[in-house]
Write an enzyme that holds these catalytic residues in place. Structure first.
Site, short mmCIF file in Angstrom:
data_model
loop_
_atom_site.label_atom_id
_atom_site.label_comp_id
_atom_site.label_asym_id
_atom_site.label_seq_id
_atom_site.Cartn_x
_atom_site.Cartn_y
_atom_site.Cartn_z
CD GLU A 1 50.43 28.14 23.11
OE1 GLU A 1 50.49 29.24 23.04
OE2 GLU A 1 51.69 28.15 23.37
CG ASP B 1 54.12 35.24 22.44
OD1 ASP B 1 54.40 34.47 23.19
OD2 ASP B 1 53.74 34.72 21.76
#
Length: 661
Positions: free
Chosen positions: A466, A411
């Site tokens: 998200e 990430d």
């Protein structure tokens, strides 16, 4: 299993007089003659693109500015060749097991040790630069203009960063306007699409991005143009204290530093005459470098029980939920109950501030968790930050591979300058060496890396679930959900992280961090598991609420996301709705999504094979317009002569399995 690409040379010929309009103009057409590309070499280099005789783009000027000169300025053509090719491409973790493409290539060699290759397919045009210089080169800039013939409507996902426009997560909804009215103050990241009228759309993408920055575009409303823009080469970095994430603090005046003997990324203009062609366009995959890791039979994918979106939010248990052994064993138990192959340990299994992923927090015994998961048929995936993994690359890969970890969810790269792109390649190569898979988040758009490194299973670069933890309803997820598959999915798979069991109408939706909800209906969520190209797919909600919704979980887990034999977009209009069908063996799975407008889909089942099929349909309930979680499950026997009429609520969807009897 080794990925192969069979390239058959159909013909080779030096450009004949019939292809030369005059000494400076050269034309190459698609095999079906629908698309023409005219190259014009005068004081500079430009090209036009025509479709069925209509000019879509004109005088697209291109150049490559090096530190010691500009390639494309006062060019001198040395030789022009045309070749016709047919190519068979074997795929892995893709929307189909293989596909065939044919194209005509024009290869132009220029004085000064450089060349341009143009390829014209039946569904688009691509070109790339090639330099043949003995010494290393510094690229100051690259000119790639996209000049539209008319004032077309464009779909632009703009950067979300004001401080450094090239540093962000590559996640945004689409700004839709005429090119003459487009915002010229912000760069947009690829892919971007222009609506040229009469159903024709041109989507700008790139492929085979290596040792070079990714391409952005900047609108020039007065010129009715989009112009390429690139992040400059980083010179200095700093480290974020929250996650030890490295970010750029100073950039140079050039965009790339590389070997003089090299190929540059492909610039792609995919051309479609119907929106249903867009999500299944294969040009990015076709133009990417073939498999570099050899045997990849060890690469596994599937579905994932995910912790972060629901904030480890289980209840009715006799332990405190969080990043601890009891919680993760609970997630593993849930995964095993539903034959879900993976659990992600997201941020927190190591101290993110430390930048040390080799040291696990004391609350977790990772070896014990791995063994517990394997005893139940569940493997673990570890979250980390790109530069944290890169700093400990071989040591981390060796350690966690030997422990039995399946792969990494990496990430917060949040950039695609040259050094960022190089980091992705380093990580892909090293993880492949140690038989670890990758799910790349906080990453730029796919550029075919999943073909080059088949251990890369999925990519984010999508305005996914998200965002619902903090976005208001003004961020129209329903419109995005029926726009993104047509544009973003052209370049590769998406880790959208669906599966919300708390669902809300437009009036009821609100961002809630610990107990997040989706915009749209329950069946909208179910349909994403079919509509999306996603060989590693999250179940984003928590085990407690999933156990209360077992029929939906059973359906989600029954829908294959690997081993897809065929993908068709049966119906759709970008920005309004989409209906996608996928075949695995003799069985079919069909998913449909709509925006905030209710609609009725009439589904013709003539794509089925012979015989009877057991149809299981999840459709919006009669009260779904007010109670978004309302759904209806029906079962019936159908055949290829059958048809279904399905009502979709605002923000609705449907999910259908068709299992041959």
């Amino acid at each position: 299993m080794v990925q192969k690409s069979l390239l058959t040379l159909v013909s080779l010929l030096v450009l004949s007089l019939g292809n030369v309009l005059n000494a400076k103009e050269y034309v190459v057409s698609s095999p079906d003659k629908a698309i023409q590309m005219k190259l014009v070499v005068e004081e500079d280099i430009s090209y036009d693109v025509m479709y069925h005789g209509k000019t879509l783009m004109k005088q697209n000027q291109i150049a490559l500015e090096l530190s010691n000169g500009i390639l494309g300025q006062s060019p001198v053509v040395k030789k022009v060749k045309q070749k016709a090719f047919q190519e068979h491409v074997d795929c892995f973790n893709y929307r189909c097991p293989s596909f065939d493409v044919s194209y005509n290539e024009m290869y132009v060699t220029f004085k000064g040790d450089y060349a341009l290759a143009f390829r014209v397919y039946n569904d688009g045009v691509a070109y790339r630069w090639e330099t043949k210089m003995k010494e290393d080169i510094v690229v100051r800039n690259e000119q790639a203009d996209f000049n539209w013939a008319e004032d077309y409507v464009v779909y632009l996902p703009f950067t979300t960063s004001k401080k450094d426009p090239y540093a962000m997560a590559f996640q945004n909804i689409y700004a839709v306007s005429k090119i003459s009215e487009a915002d010229d103050s912000k760069v947009a990241f690829l892919p971007v699409t222009a609506d040229c009228g009469d159903g024709v759309k041109v989507t700008i993408l790139e492929s085979d991005l290596e040792n070079y920055p990714g391409m952005f575009v900047l609108a020039d409303p007065k010129a009715r143009a989009l112009k390429a823009d690139f992040a400059e080469y980083p010179e200095e970095y700093a480290v974020n204290s929250t996650r030890a994430m490295k970010y750029v603090t100073k950039r140079s005046n050039d965009i790339a530093r590389c070997e003089g003997m090299r190929f540059f990324p492909w610039r792609i203009m995919a051309i479609t005459s119907d929106d249903t062609q867009m999500p299944v366009n294969n040009l990015v995959y076709a133009l990417a470098s073939p498999n570099r890791i050899g045997d990849y039979s060890w690469v596994k994918s599937g579905k994932v029980a995910w912790d972060w979106w629901n904030d480890w939010g289980i209840w009715n248990v006799d332990f405190k939920a969080g990043i601890n052994m009891d919680t993760y064993k609970h997630y593993i138990d849930f995964a095993a109950e539903n034959k879900i192959g993976y659990v992600v340990l997201d941020e927190g299994w190591y101290n993110p501030k430390s930048g040390d992923m080799l040291t696990v927090i004391p609350e977790l015994n990772l070896e014990e968790l791995i063994a517990y998961g394997k005893s139940k048929g569940v493997d673990l995936i570890l979250w980390t930050v790109f530069n944290v993994l890169d700093d400990q690359l071989e040591e981390a890969c060796k350690k966690y591979s030997e422990m039995g970890i399946s792969g990494f969810k990496v990430d917060f790269l949040d950039r695609d300058d040259q050094t960022g792109v190089e980091m992705v390649y380093r990580i892909a190569e090293m993880t492949a060496k140690y038989h670890l898979t990758l799910d790349l988040h906080g990453i730029y758009k796919p550029t075919g890396l999943n073909r080059t490194f088949p251990n890369i299973i999925n990519f984010e670069s999508v305005f996914g679930m998200e965002e619902m933890k903090w976005s208001t309803v003004e961020k129209d997820m329903m419109e995005y959900d029926v726009t993104m598959p047509f544009i973003r999915m052209m370049c590769g798979p998406i880790d959208y992280t669906p599966g919300a069991m708390r669902n809300a109408t437009k009036k009821d939706f609100q961002p809630i961090y610990y107990n997040p909800m989706s915009q749209g209906t329950r069946c909208h969520q179910l349909a994403t598991y079919i509509v999306h190209d996603s060989p590693l797919t999250m179940l984003a909600d928590n085990p407690t609420i999933y156990r209360q919704e077992q029929p939906c979980v059973d359906f989600i887990c029954s829908v294959p996301n690997t081993g897809i034999d065929e993908t068709r977009v049966l119906q759709g209009k970008m920005g309004e709705y989409i209906v996608t069908a996928r075949r695995v063996g003799k069985n079919w799975y069909v998913g449909g999504l709509t925006d905030w407008n209710a609609r009725t889909v009439k589904l013709d089942l003539s794509f089925l094979g012979e015989g009877n099929y057991e149809a299981v349909l999840f459709s919006d309930g009669v009260n779904a317009a007010k109670q978004a979680a309302d759904y209806k499950k029906t079962e019936q026997t159908v055949e290829r002569s059958s048809s279904l009429q399905i009502d979709l609520a605002p923000g609705g969807g449907f999910a259908l399995s068709l299992i041959q009897k």
